[in-house]
Enzyme design. Structure first.
Site, PDB file in Angstrom:
ATOM      1  CG  ASP A  12     -26.975 -25.928  18.079  1.00  0.00           C
ATOM      2  OD1 ASP A  12     -26.150 -26.583  17.389  1.00  0.00           O
ATOM      3  OD2 ASP A  12     -27.895 -26.469  18.701  1.00  0.00           O
ATOM      4  CB  CYS A  69     -29.290 -27.562  15.714  1.00  0.00           C
ATOM      5  SG  CYS A  69     -30.854 -28.368  15.332  1.00  0.00           S
ATOM      6  CB  THR A  71     -32.187 -33.328  15.560  1.00  0.00           C
ATOM      7  OG1 THR A  71     -32.901 -32.102  15.793  1.00  0.00           O
ATOM      8  CG2 THR A  71     -31.959 -34.076  16.858  1.00  0.00           C
ATOM      9  CG  HIS A 102     -40.556 -32.097  -6.502  1.00  0.00           C
ATOM     10  ND1 HIS A 102     -41.069 -33.364  -6.340  1.00  0.00           N
ATOM     11  CD2 HIS A 102     -39.914 -32.105  -7.704  1.00  0.00           C
ATOM     12  CE1 HIS A 102     -40.748 -34.104  -7.392  1.00  0.00           C
ATOM     13  NE2 HIS A 102     -40.043 -33.363  -8.228  1.00  0.00           N
ATOM     14  CG  HIS A 137     -43.148 -29.519  -8.606  1.00  0.00           C
ATOM     15  ND1 HIS A 137     -43.647 -30.576  -7.874  1.00  0.00           N
ATOM     16  CD2 HIS A 137     -42.478 -30.061  -9.643  1.00  0.00           C
ATOM     17  CE1 HIS A 137     -43.288 -31.711  -8.442  1.00  0.00           C
ATOM     18  NE2 HIS A 137     -42.582 -31.432  -9.520  1.00  0.00           N
TER      19      HIS A 137
END
Length: 149
Positions: A12, A69, A71, A102, A137
């Site tokens: 963004d 973005c 965060t 993983h 995994h």
């Protein structure tokens, strides 16, 4: 069959500068960068950018994706709504390596207001250099995939 070396990047408005630095860095590593993020600072909606990048990865057009973005959280949440996407937000190199090894993550999310450029590039390097380990995994990743149905 040749390996898909296309990687999509988007963000963004909060992460344009960091995204462009990452794009340049990733291109120097030999990836074919598909940058679909905004180039001007006007406010934009991160869910649209997360979705657009995720659709490129889910379709197979791009092997991997990196999204950003403020965060890293919101854009990651949007990307993970697209079937076939396993995206994690990372603020450290260890987590970036582990989501590939993983969780077979095919997208990485970074918070531009959380980490600086140097750390972001280290996170990207850890993500791109790691490979899915399979083994124990693989069953867990299959359980994640089964949640999409």
């Amino acid at each position: 069959m040749t390996k898909n070396t296309r990687i999509v990047l988007s963000s963004d408005h909060a992460a344009i500068e960091l995204r462009q630095s990452i794009a340049e860095h990733v291109a120097k590593l030999g990836w074919d960068v598909v940058d679909i993020g905004p180039t001007t600072p006007e406010s934009t909606h991160y869910p649209k950018h997360g979705e657009a990048a995720a659709r490129r990865v889910a379709s197979g057009d791009c092997a991997l994706g990196i999204i950003l973005c403020g965060t890293g959280q919101g854009i990651m949440m949007a990307a993970n709504k697209i079937k076939g996407i396993r995206c994690g937000v990372c603020s450290d190199s260890f987590s970036a390596r582990m989501i590939r090894q993983h969780n077979d993550a095919n997208m990485l999310s970074i918070g531009a207001r959380v980490v600086g450029e140097g750390l972001a590039l280290d996170i990207v390097d850890a993500f791109l250099s790691a490979e899915f380990e399979g083994g124990r995994h693989a069953e867990r990743v299959e359980l994640i995939r089964s949640l999409e149905h």
